[in-house]
Design an enzyme around this catalytic site. Structure first.
Site, PDB file in Angstrom:
ATOM      1  N   SER A  23       0.973  -1.670  -0.140  1.00  0.00           N
ATOM      2  CA  SER A  23       0.037   0.004  -0.086  1.00  0.00           C
ATOM      3  C   SER A  23       0.795   1.230   0.347  1.00  0.00           C
ATOM      4  CB  SER A  23      -0.614  -0.036   1.259  1.00  0.00           C
ATOM      5  OG  SER A  23      -0.235  -0.264   2.915  1.00  0.00           O
ATOM      6  N   ASN A 110      -1.671  -2.976  13.141  1.00  0.00           N
ATOM      7  CA  ASN A 110      -2.997  -2.611  13.046  1.00  0.00           C
ATOM      8  C   ASN A 110      -4.171  -2.252  13.662  1.00  0.00           C
ATOM      9  OD1 ASN A 110      -3.486  -5.325  11.742  1.00  0.00           O
ATOM     10  ND2 ASN A 110      -4.392  -5.917  13.228  1.00  0.00           N
ATOM     11  N   THR A 155     -40.618  24.182 -10.572  1.00  0.00           N
ATOM     12  CA  THR A 155     -40.875  23.339  -9.578  1.00  0.00           C
ATOM     13  C   THR A 155     -40.571  22.707 -11.487  1.00  0.00           C
ATOM     14  OG1 THR A 155     -43.433  23.567 -10.631  1.00  0.00           O
ATOM     15  CG2 THR A 155     -42.355  23.987  -7.952  1.00  0.00           C
ATOM     16  N   HIS A 156     -40.157  21.119 -11.769  1.00  0.00           N
ATOM     17  CA  HIS A 156     -40.513  20.362 -12.543  1.00  0.00           C
ATOM     18  C   HIS A 156     -39.845  20.911 -14.083  1.00  0.00           C
ATOM     19  CE1 HIS A 156     -43.289  17.903 -10.914  1.00  0.00           C
ATOM     20  NE2 HIS A 156     -43.993  19.575 -10.526  1.00  0.00           N
ATOM     21  N   SER A 277     -13.589  26.395 -26.116  1.00  0.00           N
ATOM     22  CA  SER A 277     -13.841  25.204 -26.984  1.00  0.00           C
ATOM     23  C   SER A 277     -13.012  25.111 -28.044  1.00  0.00           C
ATOM     24  CB  SER A 277     -14.992  25.017 -28.221  1.00  0.00           C
ATOM     25  OG  SER A 277     -15.441  24.372 -29.363  1.00  0.00           O
ATOM     26  N   LYS A 283     -17.495  29.884 -28.195  1.00  0.00           N
ATOM     27  CA  LYS A 283     -17.329  29.240 -26.656  1.00  0.00           C
ATOM     28  C   LYS A 283     -17.627  29.428 -25.459  1.00  0.00           C
ATOM     29  CE  LYS A 283     -20.642  26.274 -27.166  1.00  0.00           C
ATOM     30  NZ  LYS A 283     -20.121  24.621 -27.012  1.00  0.00           N
ATOM     31  N   GLU A 290     -19.326  21.600 -14.522  1.00  0.00           N
ATOM     32  CA  GLU A 290     -20.294  20.297 -15.317  1.00  0.00           C
ATOM     33  C   GLU A 290     -19.494  19.226 -14.651  1.00  0.00           C
ATOM     34  OE1 GLU A 290     -21.037  20.574 -20.236  1.00  0.00           O
ATOM     35  OE2 GLU A 290     -19.371  21.479 -19.165  1.00  0.00           O
ATOM     36  N   TYR A 317      -9.280  -7.205  12.692  1.00  0.00           N
ATOM     37  CA  TYR A 317      -8.759  -6.579  11.280  1.00  0.00           C
ATOM     38  C   TYR A 317      -8.161  -7.967  10.559  1.00  0.00           C
ATOM     39  CZ  TYR A 317      -5.316  -4.576   7.724  1.00  0.00           C
ATOM     40  OH  TYR A 317      -4.533  -4.114   6.455  1.00  0.00           O
ATOM     41  N   LYS A 325      -8.011   3.512   2.357  1.00  0.00           N
ATOM     42  CA  LYS A 325      -8.105   4.424   2.026  1.00  0.00           C
ATOM     43  C   LYS A 325      -8.109   5.170   0.720  1.00  0.00           C
ATOM     44  CE  LYS A 325      -4.539   2.470   4.818  1.00  0.00           C
ATOM     45  NZ  LYS A 325      -5.035   1.646   5.087  1.00  0.00           N
TER      46      LYS A 325
HETATM   47  N1  ARG Z   1      -1.206  -1.022   4.932  1.00  0.00           N
HETATM   48  C1  ARG Z   1      -1.815  -1.975   5.893  1.00  0.00           C
HETATM   49  C2  ARG Z   1      -3.907  -1.644   5.740  1.00  0.00           C
HETATM   50  O1  ARG Z   1      -3.516  -0.307   5.258  1.00  0.00           O
HETATM   51  C3  ARG Z   1      -1.496  -1.881   7.195  1.00  0.00           C
HETATM   52  C4  ARG Z   1      -2.061  -3.112   8.303  1.00  0.00           C
HETATM   53  C5  ARG Z   1      -1.516  -4.322   7.942  1.00  0.00           C
HETATM   54  N2  ARG Z   1      -1.742  -5.182   9.300  1.00  0.00           N
HETATM   55  C6  ARG Z   1      -1.498  -6.428   9.004  1.00  0.00           C
HETATM   56  N3  ARG Z   1      -1.994  -7.232   9.921  1.00  0.00           N
HETATM   57  N4  ARG Z   1      -1.400  -7.114   7.178  1.00  0.00           N
HETATM   58  O2  ARG Z   1      -4.414  -2.132   6.648  1.00  0.00           O
END
Ligand code: ARG
Length: 463
Positions: A23, A110, A155-156, A277, A283, A290, A317, A325
């Site tokens: 990640s 975690n 309205t509408h 445009s 334009k 939009e 977890y 994220k």
């Molecule tokens: N990158 C992980 C997340 O965003 C961090 C936690 C990882 N925990 C684990 N037990 N592998 O959730």
């Protein structure tokens, strides 16, 4: 390759595993929060006697340097840095040696990642609320400046009754006021520290989660370690509050598209907030408006995607939670950009109040006023509706103008015909919260007071 978990494994992780599961590509953004969480954790470890003062100082110094390297872009990521937590801990251990290796005492990624994301969300929700308040401020200023200008209320998307432009602008302002409320509310509920929950069950070591919570400025610590590491309600709630802002921007956007179309000509965009445009030289396009319409769709996707991720997850977890994220980051970024673009657009748009008035002055806009005139003289509303409906039909069929038909009708007459004069109907919307000058003057004051209170509330809750 030395991952945080290599001890139990014989060989190195496959490249495909790292490519799919890492990640770091997006959670690097949590670096400041990860460092803040680590500082609080290591201070707590010192306070409860798990690290000596010297060790705490060494780790804090290493965290300072890591922070500086990350901020300046000098930080050298290693192939085994699967996420920001791993990267920071690896670097701290390189810098502080055995003391650095104690940083993860009593902690799991975690509880760590949950803490990081809560810190991030707390900060961003406050910043976005401040942006929304700035947008409301512009709506208020434009409403005040609009004075007596009026346009058709629809309205509408059919002309219904004239409304003051100020009233129309504040309709969007009040929707945003609820957003500020929701952002504040979501932020208050997520203000809980999960640190000390460990991987799932807490620890045998004498950790003190209240110390880390206080160090990080959280209002409280978790009550249940399993809930602490698996709760992403706060992300879902933040996404909903933010998506609602985006939906309100999309409604404003649609309004702008309509008002700036040549069909209404109600408004003209400032050049700085319009696009051209590539082919059609004449334009001037409302692309911000939009995209505000369109991006709301993508953000709804972020929200529903996360809800689907959470559905049916077993305690506690699961790696699934890493998928929280990207939607949050994307939504936060898009709402920031969207609110600011719309603020600039609205502060610089020119309202063509003559075109608005001309559209609102169609005599039929006063039809309800004619019916209410009859009601004031004792006629049941149902009957009045029929009388006026008849006259409108006759005028539309080309028999005579509505004003002439009204004047000639013994039940209505010359006094009633005056109700059809340009600008008159809007002045007759007198009830509380209504669209005429009197209630709108009161509304402007209420809105101003609400905005002031929200700004103060937000400044307080940010500290
Ligand atoms: N990158 C992980 C997340 O965003 C961090 C936690 C990882 N925990 C684990 N037990 N592998 O959730």
């Amino acid at each position: 390759m030395s991952t945080l978990w290599h001890g139990r494994f014989d060989g190195d992780p496959a490249d495909e595993l790292m490519a799919y599961t890492a990640s770091i590509g997006f959670d690097e953004r949590l670096a400041p929060d990860d460092i803040a969480g680590s500082r609080a954790h290591v201070r707590m470890l010192g306070r409860v006697g798990l690290l000596t003062d010297a060790e705490v100082a060494e780790v804090l110094a290493a965290l300072d340097q890591t922070e500086q390297e990350l901020a300046s872009g000098e930080f050298a990521f290693a192939p085994e840095d699967e996420d920001i937590h791993t990267a920071v801990e690896r670097r701290v251990t390189e810098l502080a040696g055995p003391a650095g290796a104690k940083l993860h005492t009593g902690r799991s990624r975690n509880d760590q990642v949950a803490a990081d994301l809560r810190l991030f969300a707390k900060r961003e929700l406050a910043a976005i609320a401040a942006d929304v308040i700035a947008l409301q401020q512009v709506l208020l200023e434009r409403a005040v400046a609009a004075g007596d200008a009026y346009l058709p209320g629809y309205t509408h998307l059919q002309r219904a009754q004239p409304v003051l432009l100020a009233h129309h602008l504040l309709a969007h302002g009040w929707a945003l006021a609820r957003d500020v409320d929701r952002l504040a509310d979501a932020r208050a509920r997520l203000d809980v520290s999960p640190l000390g929950a460990g991987a799932v069950a807490g620890s045998s070591l004498p950790l003190d989660p209240d110390i880390t919570a206080a160090e990080l400025g959280f209002a409280a610590r978790f009550d249940n370690s399993m809930d602490a590491v698996s709760d992403r309600d706060f992300v879902a709630e933040a996404l909903f509050a933010l998506t609602m802002v985006a939906i309100h921007l999309s409604r404003l956007g649609e309004e702008i598209v309509f008002w700036t179309s040549e069909e209404t000509g109600f408004a003209t965009l400032d050049d700085a907030y319009a696009t051209g445009s590539s082919m059609l030289p004449q334009k001037k396009n409302p692309d911000i408006a939009e995209l505000a319409r369109a991006k709301a769709g993508r953000l709804i996707g972020n929200l529903t995607g996360l809800l689907a991720t959470l559905k049916g997850l077993p305690m506690a977890y699961n790696r699934d939670l890493q998928e929280d994220k990207e939607p949050l980051f994307d939504t936060v970024d898009q709402v920031h950009l969207g609110v600011r673009a719309m603020t600039g657009l609205l502060s610089s748009i020119a309202f063509n109040t003559e075109a608005m008035a001309a559209a609102a002055d169609a005599p039929t806009s006063a039809a309800t006023d004619l019916a209410e005139h009859l009601v004031a003289q004792g006629m049941p509303f149902r009957d009045a509706h029929v009388v006026v409906g008849d006259l409108v039909r006759h005028s539309l069929e080309g028999e005579a103008s509505l004003a002439d038909l009204v004047r000639a009708d013994p039940r209505l007459g010359a006094a009633a015909a005056e109700l059809l004069a340009p600008g008159v109907p809007v002045t007759r919307r007198t009830t509380p919260g209504g669209a005429g000058p009197e209630p709108v003057a009161a509304q402007l004051e209420q809105f101003r007071a609400r905005l002031k209170a929200d700004a103060a509330r937000f400044n307080q809750s940010q500290s």
